[in-house]
Design a protein around this motif. Structure first.
Motif, PDB file in Angstrom:
ATOM      1  N   TRP A  91       0.833  -1.201   0.000  1.00  0.00           N
ATOM      2  CA  TRP A  91       0.000   0.000   0.000  1.00  0.00           C
ATOM      3  C   TRP A  91       0.870   1.256   0.000  1.00  0.00           C
ATOM      4  O   TRP A  91       0.591   2.216  -0.730  1.00  0.00           O
ATOM      5  CB  TRP A  91      -0.937   0.011   1.197  1.00  0.00           C
ATOM      6  CG  TRP A  91      -1.753   1.269   1.288  1.00  0.00           C
ATOM      7  CD1 TRP A  91      -1.573   2.297   2.166  1.00  0.00           C
ATOM      8  CD2 TRP A  91      -2.848   1.652   0.453  1.00  0.00           C
ATOM      9  NE1 TRP A  91      -2.493   3.299   1.940  1.00  0.00           N
ATOM     10  CE2 TRP A  91      -3.297   2.923   0.889  1.00  0.00           C
ATOM     11  CE3 TRP A  91      -3.501   1.036  -0.617  1.00  0.00           C
ATOM     12  CZ2 TRP A  91      -4.356   3.593   0.289  1.00  0.00           C
ATOM     13  CZ3 TRP A  91      -4.564   1.705  -1.216  1.00  0.00           C
ATOM     14  CH2 TRP A  91      -4.982   2.966  -0.767  1.00  0.00           C
ATOM     15  N   HIS A 144      -3.473  -5.597  -3.898  1.00  0.00           N
ATOM     16  CA  HIS A 144      -4.598  -6.526  -3.779  1.00  0.00           C
ATOM     17  C   HIS A 144      -4.238  -7.725  -2.905  1.00  0.00           C
ATOM     18  O   HIS A 144      -5.011  -8.128  -2.035  1.00  0.00           O
ATOM     19  CB  HIS A 144      -5.022  -7.019  -5.165  1.00  0.00           C
ATOM     20  CG  HIS A 144      -5.922  -6.066  -5.899  1.00  0.00           C
ATOM     21  ND1 HIS A 144      -6.008  -6.039  -7.280  1.00  0.00           N
ATOM     22  CD2 HIS A 144      -6.777  -5.113  -5.457  1.00  0.00           C
ATOM     23  CE1 HIS A 144      -6.886  -5.116  -7.641  1.00  0.00           C
ATOM     24  NE2 HIS A 144      -7.353  -4.540  -6.560  1.00  0.00           N
ATOM     25  N   GLY A 147      -4.410  -7.164   0.646  1.00  0.00           N
ATOM     26  CA  GLY A 147      -5.739  -6.874   1.166  1.00  0.00           C
ATOM     27  C   GLY A 147      -5.973  -5.400   1.461  1.00  0.00           C
ATOM     28  O   GLY A 147      -6.926  -5.045   2.155  1.00  0.00           O
ATOM     29  N   ALA A 148      -5.104  -4.519   0.921  1.00  0.00           N
ATOM     30  CA  ALA A 148      -5.201  -3.100   1.230  1.00  0.00           C
ATOM     31  C   ALA A 148      -6.006  -2.310   0.204  1.00  0.00           C
ATOM     32  O   ALA A 148      -6.537  -1.241   0.525  1.00  0.00           O
ATOM     33  CB  ALA A 148      -3.799  -2.494   1.333  1.00  0.00           C
ATOM     34  N   LEU A 149      -6.084  -2.814  -1.022  1.00  0.00           N
ATOM     35  CA  LEU A 149      -6.715  -2.082  -2.116  1.00  0.00           C
ATOM     36  C   LEU A 149      -8.038  -2.740  -2.481  1.00  0.00           C
ATOM     37  O   LEU A 149      -8.113  -3.964  -2.612  1.00  0.00           O
ATOM     38  CB  LEU A 149      -5.781  -2.073  -3.333  1.00  0.00           C
ATOM     39  CG  LEU A 149      -6.294  -1.409  -4.611  1.00  0.00           C
ATOM     40  CD1 LEU A 149      -6.500   0.093  -4.390  1.00  0.00           C
ATOM     41  CD2 LEU A 149      -5.304  -1.643  -5.757  1.00  0.00           C
ATOM     42  N   ARG A 150      -9.059  -1.936  -2.675  1.00  0.00           N
ATOM     43  CA  ARG A 150     -10.371  -2.472  -2.998  1.00  0.00           C
ATOM     44  C   ARG A 150     -10.281  -3.341  -4.252  1.00  0.00           C
ATOM     45  O   ARG A 150      -9.553  -3.031  -5.202  1.00  0.00           O
ATOM     46  CB  ARG A 150     -11.403  -1.360  -3.166  1.00  0.00           C
ATOM     47  CG  ARG A 150     -11.081  -0.309  -4.190  1.00  0.00           C
ATOM     48  CD  ARG A 150     -12.123   0.807  -4.181  1.00  0.00           C
ATOM     49  NE  ARG A 150     -13.457   0.290  -4.307  1.00  0.00           N
ATOM     50  CZ  ARG A 150     -14.531   0.782  -3.666  1.00  0.00           C
ATOM     51  NH1 ARG A 150     -14.398   1.826  -2.873  1.00  0.00           N
ATOM     52  NH2 ARG A 150     -15.714   0.248  -3.825  1.00  0.00           N
ATOM     53  N   ALA A 151     -11.046  -4.411  -4.266  1.00  0.00           N
ATOM     54  CA  ALA A 151     -10.901  -5.441  -5.289  1.00  0.00           C
ATOM     55  C   ALA A 151     -11.330  -4.980  -6.674  1.00  0.00           C
ATOM     56  O   ALA A 151     -10.882  -5.542  -7.683  1.00  0.00           O
ATOM     57  CB  ALA A 151     -11.704  -6.689  -4.896  1.00  0.00           C
ATOM     58  N   ASP A 152     -12.192  -3.966  -6.754  1.00  0.00           N
ATOM     59  CA  ASP A 152     -12.697  -3.553  -8.066  1.00  0.00           C
ATOM     60  C   ASP A 152     -11.877  -2.427  -8.687  1.00  0.00           C
ATOM     61  O   ASP A 152     -12.290  -1.832  -9.681  1.00  0.00           O
ATOM     62  CB  ASP A 152     -14.171  -3.146  -7.989  1.00  0.00           C
ATOM     63  CG  ASP A 152     -14.460  -2.121  -6.904  1.00  0.00           C
ATOM     64  OD1 ASP A 152     -13.526  -1.764  -6.160  1.00  0.00           O
ATOM     65  OD2 ASP A 152     -15.619  -1.680  -6.803  1.00  0.00           O
ATOM     66  N   ARG A 192      -8.868   2.423  -0.407  1.00  0.00           N
ATOM     67  CA  ARG A 192      -8.553   1.393   0.579  1.00  0.00           C
ATOM     68  C   ARG A 192      -9.703   0.411   0.688  1.00  0.00           C
ATOM     69  O   ARG A 192     -10.865   0.745   0.458  1.00  0.00           O
ATOM     70  CB  ARG A 192      -8.280   2.013   1.947  1.00  0.00           C
ATOM     71  CG  ARG A 192      -7.066   2.904   1.925  1.00  0.00           C
ATOM     72  CD  ARG A 192      -6.062   2.685   2.983  1.00  0.00           C
ATOM     73  NE  ARG A 192      -5.663   1.357   3.304  1.00  0.00           N
ATOM     74  CZ  ARG A 192      -4.650   1.094   4.143  1.00  0.00           C
ATOM     75  NH1 ARG A 192      -4.015   2.084   4.720  1.00  0.00           N
ATOM     76  NH2 ARG A 192      -4.309  -0.127   4.415  1.00  0.00           N
ATOM     77  N   THR A 193      -9.385  -0.802   1.040  1.00  0.00           N
ATOM     78  CA  THR A 193     -10.409  -1.829   1.217  1.00  0.00           C
ATOM     79  C   THR A 193     -11.469  -1.318   2.180  1.00  0.00           C
ATOM     80  O   THR A 193     -11.145  -0.906   3.302  1.00  0.00           O
ATOM     81  CB  THR A 193      -9.785  -3.124   1.766  1.00  0.00           C
ATOM     82  OG1 THR A 193      -8.768  -3.555   0.865  1.00  0.00           O
ATOM     83  CG2 THR A 193     -10.836  -4.200   1.915  1.00  0.00           C
ATOM     84  N   ASP A 195     -14.592  -0.980   4.868  1.00  0.00           N
ATOM     85  CA  ASP A 195     -14.971  -1.711   6.067  1.00  0.00           C
ATOM     86  C   ASP A 195     -16.129  -2.657   5.746  1.00  0.00           C
ATOM     87  O   ASP A 195     -16.956  -2.374   4.871  1.00  0.00           O
ATOM     88  CB  ASP A 195     -15.400  -0.744   7.168  1.00  0.00           C
ATOM     89  CG  ASP A 195     -14.247   0.106   7.659  1.00  0.00           C
ATOM     90  OD1 ASP A 195     -13.106  -0.372   7.592  1.00  0.00           O
ATOM     91  OD2 ASP A 195     -14.494   1.248   8.095  1.00  0.00           O
ATOM     92  N   THR A 200     -19.382  -1.497  -1.677  1.00  0.00           N
ATOM     93  CA  THR A 200     -18.066  -1.794  -2.238  1.00  0.00           C
ATOM     94  C   THR A 200     -17.961  -1.552  -3.733  1.00  0.00           C
ATOM     95  O   THR A 200     -16.859  -1.526  -4.271  1.00  0.00           O
ATOM     96  CB  THR A 200     -17.704  -3.275  -1.971  1.00  0.00           C
ATOM     97  OG1 THR A 200     -18.700  -4.118  -2.571  1.00  0.00           O
ATOM     98  CG2 THR A 200     -17.637  -3.539  -0.485  1.00  0.00           C
TER      99      THR A 200
END
Length: 224
Positions: A91, A144, A147-152, A192-193, A195, A200
């Motif tokens: 990140w 990714h 797990g820090a960056l949103r998946a889309d 950021r991913t 909460d 999302t």
């Protein structure tokens, strides 16, 4: 012996690189103010370079703009690879890349609206674009996996996001950079991913690299 593909002595090559940097910044500003039809003479004047020197290096406006976008891609590749090499946290590497990219944009505004769709995709352009894609893929994939960056969010989002984050602002270069970085902080919060329990999905489809090529490159018939 020269130290680049041009075969120029080191001192002359450094001078040529400095001239290029001034030319690219001047061209970006002039295109932003006066559009694609702006005279090359104005670019040379603002860069403090003789028109003869400009034409010897870039015989046409198209060649100058082509080299500008290749140099821009090469700079982003260097910034991405440097961030990946020097930041152990994925990140942090992504954040550093964005900050470095915005800090080096200058005051002319984004390049895509100025020259997109006017220039052909040469072999050199395609090679630079593939290197950029690979570097940005590595940045995004690392974030990714952590797990820090949103998946889309995808690597093809990055060039377009940089365009949105660098509008031309009628303030000094230092203040413009500060404002760009301020809004980058807001964007990074959204990247950021999220909460658990929070929405999302981003609006609209994920951009494709093929779509970016269509935005940048002129049809096969050549420049408009």
């Amino acid at each position: 012996m020269g130290d680049t593909y041009t075969g120029k002595p080191r001192g002359r090559q450094r001078e040529a690189d400095r001239n290029d940097a001034r030319l690219f910044q001047a061209a970006r500003e002039v295109f932003a103010e006066r559009g694609w039809d702006a005279p090359v003479s104005e670019i040379a004047r603002r860069a403090g370079i003789g028109i003869g020197s400009l034409y010897r290096r870039y015989p046409s406006k198209e060649l100058l703009a082509q080299r500008m976008r290749i140099a821009g891609m090469e700079q982003l590749v260097t910034q991405a690879r440097t961030a990946l090499a020097e930041e152990p946290d994925p990140w942090a590497a992504l954040v550093r890349f964005f900050r470095d990219a915005l800090a080096d944009q200058g005051t002319g505004g984004p390049l895509l609206p100025l020259v997109g769709g006017r220039l052909p995709a040469t072999d050199e352009v395609l090679t630079a674009a593939e290197r950029l894609r690979s570097a940005l893929d590595d940045l995004v994939d690392g974030a990714h996996r952590a797990g820090a960056l949103r998946a889309d969010f995808r690597s093809a989002d990055i060039p377009l996001l940089l365009e949105h984050l660098t509008p031309r602002i009628p303030v000094t270069g230092e203040r413009a950079t500060a404002l760009h970085l301020r809004y980058l902080d807001l964007v990074l919060t959204g990247l950021r991913t999220p909460d658990p329990g929070q929405p999302t999905d981003l609006h609209g489809p994920v951009p494709r690299w093929a779509e970016l090529r269509e935005l940048w490159n002129a049809p096969e018939s050549g420049p408009r």
